[in-house]
Design a protein around this motif. Structure first.
Motif, short mmCIF file in Angstrom:
data_model
loop_
_atom_site.label_atom_id
_atom_site.label_comp_id
_atom_site.label_asym_id
_atom_site.label_seq_id
_atom_site.Cartn_x
_atom_site.Cartn_y
_atom_site.Cartn_z
N ASP A 668 2.82 -4.05 16.05
CA ASP A 668 3.25 -4.25 14.67
C ASP A 668 2.53 -5.42 14.02
OD1 ASP A 668 4.98 -2.11 14.55
OD2 ASP A 668 6.75 -3.27 15.11
N PHE A 669 2.29 -6.46 14.81
CA PHE A 669 1.55 -7.62 14.32
C PHE A 669 0.14 -7.21 13.89
CE2 PHE A 669 -1.46 -11.06 15.01
CZ PHE A 669 -0.84 -12.16 14.44
N VAL A 670 -0.55 -6.45 14.77
CA VAL A 670 -1.92 -6.03 14.46
C VAL A 670 -1.93 -5.05 13.30
CG1 VAL A 670 -4.01 -4.95 15.36
CG2 VAL A 670 -2.63 -6.43 16.84
N ARG A 671 -0.98 -4.12 13.27
CA ARG A 671 -0.89 -3.15 12.17
C ARG A 671 -0.74 -3.88 10.84
NH1 ARG A 671 3.00 -0.51 14.10
NH2 ARG A 671 1.98 1.31 14.99
N HIS A 672 0.10 -4.90 10.82
CA HIS A 672 0.31 -5.69 9.61
C HIS A 672 -0.97 -6.41 9.21
CE1 HIS A 672 2.70 -8.01 6.72
NE2 HIS A 672 2.11 -9.11 7.17
N ALA A 673 -1.68 -6.98 10.20
CA ALA A 673 -2.93 -7.69 9.90
C ALA A 673 -4.01 -6.74 9.39
CB ALA A 673 -3.42 -8.42 11.16
N LEU A 674 -4.10 -5.55 9.97
CA LEU A 674 -5.07 -4.56 9.49
C LEU A 674 -4.78 -4.15 8.05
CD1 LEU A 674 -5.34 -2.28 12.64
CD2 LEU A 674 -7.22 -3.58 11.63
N SER A 675 -3.52 -3.94 7.74
CA SER A 675 -3.14 -3.54 6.38
C SER A 675 -3.50 -4.63 5.39
CB SER A 675 -1.65 -3.23 6.32
OG SER A 675 -1.34 -2.11 7.13
N GLU A 676 -3.25 -5.89 5.77
CA GLU A 676 -3.57 -7.00 4.88
C GLU A 676 -5.08 -7.11 4.66
OE1 GLU A 676 -1.81 -10.63 6.29
OE2 GLU A 676 -0.08 -10.33 4.97
N ALA A 677 -5.86 -6.71 5.67
CA ALA A 677 -7.32 -6.75 5.54
C ALA A 677 -7.88 -5.52 4.83
CB ALA A 677 -7.95 -6.88 6.93
N GLY A 678 -7.01 -4.58 4.45
CA GLY A 678 -7.45 -3.39 3.74
C GLY A 678 -8.12 -2.36 4.61
N VAL A 679 -7.82 -2.36 5.91
CA VAL A 679 -8.44 -1.42 6.84
C VAL A 679 -7.61 -0.14 6.91
CG1 VAL A 679 -9.17 -1.05 9.23
CG2 VAL A 679 -9.42 -3.32 8.18
N ASN A 680 -8.27 1.01 6.83
CA ASN A 680 -7.60 2.30 6.95
C ASN A 680 -7.10 2.49 8.38
OD1 ASN A 680 -6.92 5.02 7.11
ND2 ASN A 680 -8.57 5.69 5.78
N LEU A 681 -5.83 2.82 8.53
CA LEU A 681 -5.22 2.93 9.84
C LEU A 681 -5.36 4.32 10.47
CD1 LEU A 681 -1.86 1.00 9.18
CD2 LEU A 681 -4.03 0.09 10.01
N ASP A 682 -5.99 5.25 9.79
CA ASP A 682 -6.03 6.64 10.27
C ASP A 682 -6.78 6.81 11.58
OD1 ASP A 682 -4.59 7.31 8.04
OD2 ASP A 682 -6.30 8.13 6.93
N ARG A 683 -7.73 5.94 11.87
CA ARG A 683 -8.57 6.09 13.07
C ARG A 683 -7.94 5.49 14.31
NH1 ARG A 683 -12.51 2.59 12.12
NH2 ARG A 683 -13.82 3.28 13.84
N PHE A 684 -6.72 4.95 14.18
CA PHE A 684 -6.15 4.20 15.29
C PHE A 684 -4.89 4.85 15.85
CE2 PHE A 684 -7.83 0.84 12.29
CZ PHE A 684 -9.08 0.80 12.89
#
Length: 905
Positions: A668-684
């Protein structure tokens, strides 16, 4: 009240002692739940997770909140019975979780400030130790007698010990050669001990600690023979270890050993090492178990992935077992200094003498000072997993951790990290709260058995000392039954502690005699020694904390003429949705050290089964030692930034994040950090060892995710790409040859002029070489343009900040910037390559290179066209027609730096 069912307090809450004014929820309690404590009924105001606390009595403003009868916080306002009690830290920790209920908007209690414990010598009273069992001399187990100076082993291993991190990948590769070696009834196998320390170019601040730990590993009674390996370079060598052992009277002669220095190619040195070990196999396998007194037990007491019940069930059970070991004349070793801060009064209720009490308190103050040099305090210790499972602050965590010491037990001695425990009794060893770093010190002190209490379900093991894992609740035991040894939750369910303790002590004697633990059967282990701390005072702390971030903009260079024909160079790239790429790999990325070995096992299975082989070339895992047991702040930001860089790498076609489940940097921590960085989560993909049901279940989940994610990927398609699609890391190791400086300059200018990217680490000798700098840059102001591990947003020539002189840590930062490969020239001997990113190693023909020429990818001869040769080597990798030799041979490593302010906690 509502029409909700009414629950008796004893069915949904637990009070460690009757004097407490808050209870621990033993299950999730939804908002509106009605509680009946026998004298009153009250309603739960907010949804409360299992392990979190609620008030059972009115608490006035500034009144203490009590668990175990001890204060862990003070009310900010009136708190009514049924109120969820929560501080600011827990609200922040839960905000990153995907919860299905509303959290309170503000805290209702403040943390109890940690003040130094004041010991009054005038009122101090020496304690008494529990009496010995009357039959202590006759109670035995079958163990390996190593002589009076070493003790009795519970296992019989051949150990391959790396002196520094520089040989870590070599010792692991040698271990792999004996992976399928049949272990007999009296031989437990060949294991490697690789770690992160001593591999920098400068002398570490933890040198004394490191030498003491390595010495303790060598003579540990579970070691049947040991091969001690270095590469002869750097500030720490095998010769230093041997001399340290002689000076401090370690019984080196009592263990079969050999000290070797690697001098040839990677494969040739492996052949020599394998031959040495094969000579030992018959001798070690012939050693037999004989009867030894139970007083020969030396148990390490550990907890990790702690929860609110660790201090209620798991740690008291371990305290019961430790008391029995001491009563039989054995040794119990308590550790994790920062996790006893706030519990000093309890620990010192029973202590041998005033000097021991004073040493214990001095050890705590020394730890506080060390972390303060780095801008931190002990309050930063509890991890995200601790918070999620109900440990709000260090006061609560320490109260529970101290429960590993039974009230009847006397603290007999305080020792330094890795210092030998030679006399029977109960010890405290100075060490960080980082579980693995703490365990390494206990093993060095002589532990032949490890007890590990866990609330969340930590799966860690040590290579040559068995670990018995105790989980704190029955529900978590059922979830992870294939990965845990003992269910301390039975005590919460009503089983008397004496009955549960007797059964657990019986398991202790069976494991000591050879019964394999679930961790041993799982076949994975990790080692991490207390990591070097960079700061030794406060002198530059403020400057480091205030340092601005690099701008992210490339530096100006001297471009090549547009007519240069090499600017038209092309290679065959892979089409991806993000653009042309050099390769497409599958990445299994552990979010902390504890999930690293399982990530490696999953990657190996994916490669064996060739999942998605039409699209992905191979699978890679990046095991490391971070994400848990380390300070927050700048080091955590550095770590998070680097993780995100790898997830964004153009080499990564699909990635699955594997959390352990109790770390600071959970999914959840990494997911939150990725979202804040504007990274698309679909590949993960996302998987959790603890929450998904253990090693077997999470392995199946990960395998299935990759199969599903690649089902529609189809075969690769290719496109012709120019140098603008390339991104390379560029550096040298050692002195820069004049001809090479000019060739490197021309290569860097070529790629950048074409629109590509070159990243040079700040610690590279290239940046202090006048010829390279004069030929390359259009400026003399060469400051870092990227942070360590920062993904490149703008192509061009970038300098990456490197708060480290460690080669692998530098390489790890470079890999996160998005580079396709690294090109390095070496002068001493080839270095470890990167697990994910190809590393081309170049040498210049001379007599010194003869020993390791087989490991070089390019040997430059005087008078040749070096720029063209370097570009040609790069293109073979870009076209996937060749891989660097040491990448193929497995001489690879991966390790984050903690920067200048990170410290173990």
């Amino acid at each position: 009240m509502t029409d909700q069912p009414i629950y008796p307090l004893q069915t949904v809450g637990r009070l460690p002692v009757p004097e407490d004014n808050v209870a621990i929820a033993t299950r999730r309690l939804d908002a509106g739940t009605v509680i009946d404590d026998g004298t009153q009924q009250y309603q739960i105001d907010y949804t409360i997770l299992e392990g979190h606390r609620f008030a059972i009595a009115p608490i006035a403003p500034d009144e203490a909140l009590l668990s175990w009868g001890l204060p862990f916080g003070y009310a900010l306002g009136p708190i009514a019975p049924g109120s969820y009690v929560h501080n600011a830290k827990i609200l922040k920790a839960l905000a990153t979780r995907g919860l299905d209920f509303t959290l309170p908007s503000t805290p209702n209690f403040r943390d109890n400030p940690l003040e130094a414990f004041q010991l009054n010598p005038a009122t101090f009273t020496p304690g008494t130790q529990v009496p010995r069992h009357p039959n202590a001399a006759t109670q035995t187990f079958l163990g390996y007698q190593r002589g009076a100076d070493r003790g009795v082993g519970t296992r019989n291993h051949i150990v391959i010990l790396g002196v520094t991190s520089r040989v870590g990948s070599w010792v692991k590769a040698l271990e792999e050669r004996f992976h399928n070696e049949a272990a007999g009834p009296n031989f437990d196998g060949v294991v490697a001990v690789a770690h992160t320390e001593g591999g920098s170019a400068e002398q570490p601040n933890n040198l004394e600690l490191l030498l003491r730990t390595l010495a303790g590993f060598i003579i540990n009674p579970n070691v049947g023979a040991v091969l001690v390996v270095d590469d002869g370079l750097g500030p720490v060598t095998g010769r230093m270890v041997r001399e340290w052992m002689r000076q401090h009277q370690y019984p080196l002669a009592a263990v079969t050993s050999r000290f070797v220095t690697l001098r040839e190619s990677f494969a040739a040195d492996l052949d020599l090492g394998a031959a040495l070990i094969r000579e030992w196999l018959p001798q070690v396998a012939a050693t037999t178990r004989t009867a030894a007194p139970l007083g020969a037990l030396n148990i390490a007491l550990q907890c990790g992935g702690s929860d609110a019940f660790s201090g209620v069930s798991g740690n008291p059970l371990l305290a019961w077992v430790a008391r029995e070991v001491v009563r039989y004349g054995g040794i119990a070793n308590l550790a994790e200094t920062d996790e006893l801060i706030g519990a000093e009064a309890y620990v010192l209720q029973n202590v041998r003498d005033l000097a021991t009490a004073q040493k214990f308190l001095a050890t705590i103050e020394r730890f506080k000072e060390r972390v303060a040099w780095h801008g931190h305090t002990a309050e930063g210790n509890p991890s995200g997993g601790n918070n999620f499972r109900g440990l709000y602050n260090i006061a609560l965590k320490s109260i529970g951790a101290a429960a590993k010491k039974h009230p009847d037990i006397r603290l007999d001695a305080v020792i330094d990290y890795g210092e030998r425990a030679l006399q029977p009794g109960y010890y405290f060893m100075d060490s960080p709260g980082n579980d693995l770093e703490s365990i390494a010190g206990q093993v060095a002190s002589g532990a032949n058995l490890i007890y590990f209490v866990t609330g969340n379900g930590s799966i860690t093991n040590f290579p040559f000392v068995p670990t018995i894992k105790i989980v704190t609740t029955s529900e978590r035991f059922r979830l992870l039954s294939r990965d845990m040894d003992v269910n301390a939750g039975e005590y919460l369910d009503g089983v008397p502690m004496d009955d549960l303790g007797a059964r657990t002590f019986a398991l202790t004697t069976r494991v000591a005699a050879g019964e394999r633990t679930v961790g041993e059967r799982a076949g994975h282990a990790q080692v991490s020694i207390w990591r070097d701390w960079r700061q030794t005072d406060y002198s530059n702390l403020a400057d480091l904390q205030a340092a601005p971030a690099p701008p992210g903009k490339p530096l100006p260079i001297q471009p090549l003429p547009a007519t240069d024909p090499l600017l038209q160079t092309t290679f065959e790239a892979i089409n991806t949705p993000e653009g042309p790429a050099v390769d497409q790999l599958g990445l299994v990325l552990p979010t902390s050290l504890c999930s690293g070995q399982i990530a490696s096992q999953i990657a190996r299975l994916l490669n064996d089964q060739q999942v998605g082989s039409g699209y992905l070339s191979r699978y890679v895992a990046l095991p490391h030692t971070e994400g848990c047991g380390v300070s927050s702040g700048s080091s955590e930001m550095l770590y998070t930034r680097t993780l995100i860089g790898y997830l964004r790498s153009p080499l990564v076609g699909r990635a699955l994040l594997l959390e352990h489940g109790c770390e600071k940097t959970h999914n959840d921590f990494v997911r939150h950090a990725l979202s804040e960085a504007g990274v698309n989560l679909d590949r993960f993909g996302w998987a959790s060892i603890q929450l998904d049901g253990g090693i077997a279940a999470v392995t199946q989940k990960a395998m299935q995710w990759f199969a599903d994610a690649l089902a529609d990927a189809g075969p690769r398609t290719y496109t012709s790409a120019g140098l603008a699609a390339l991104s390379i890391g560029l550096t040298v190791q050692g002195a820069v040859e004049a001809a090479l400086a000019s060739a490197y300059a021309q290569l860097a200018r070529l790629i950048v002029t074409a629109g590509g990217t070159v990243v040079i680490p700040q610690n590279s000798p290239l940046l202090t070489d006048p010829q390279f700098c004069q030929e390359t840059f259009a400026t003399d102001k060469l400051a870092p343009s990227l942070d360590y591990g920062e993904f490149v947003a703008q192509p061009g020539l970038q300098i990456m900040a490197t708060p480290t002189k460690h080669w692998v840590e530098t390489l790890t930062g470079l890999g996160a910037t998005g580079i396709d490969m690294v090109l390095t020239q070496i002068t001493e001997r080839p270095a470890q390559a990167h697990r994910l990113v190809p590393v081309l190693q170049v040498g210049i023909a001379q007599p010194a290179t003869d020993h390791y020429a087989a490991d070089l990818d390019l040997l430059l001869t005087p008078g040749g066209d070096w720029p063209a040769a370097l570009l040609g080597a790069i293109l073979t990798v870009a076209n996937r027609t060749a891989m660097p030799k040491l990448n193929l041979r497995g001489n690879t490593d991966f390790q984050f730096t903690r920067g200048l302010l990170g410290v173990s906690m």
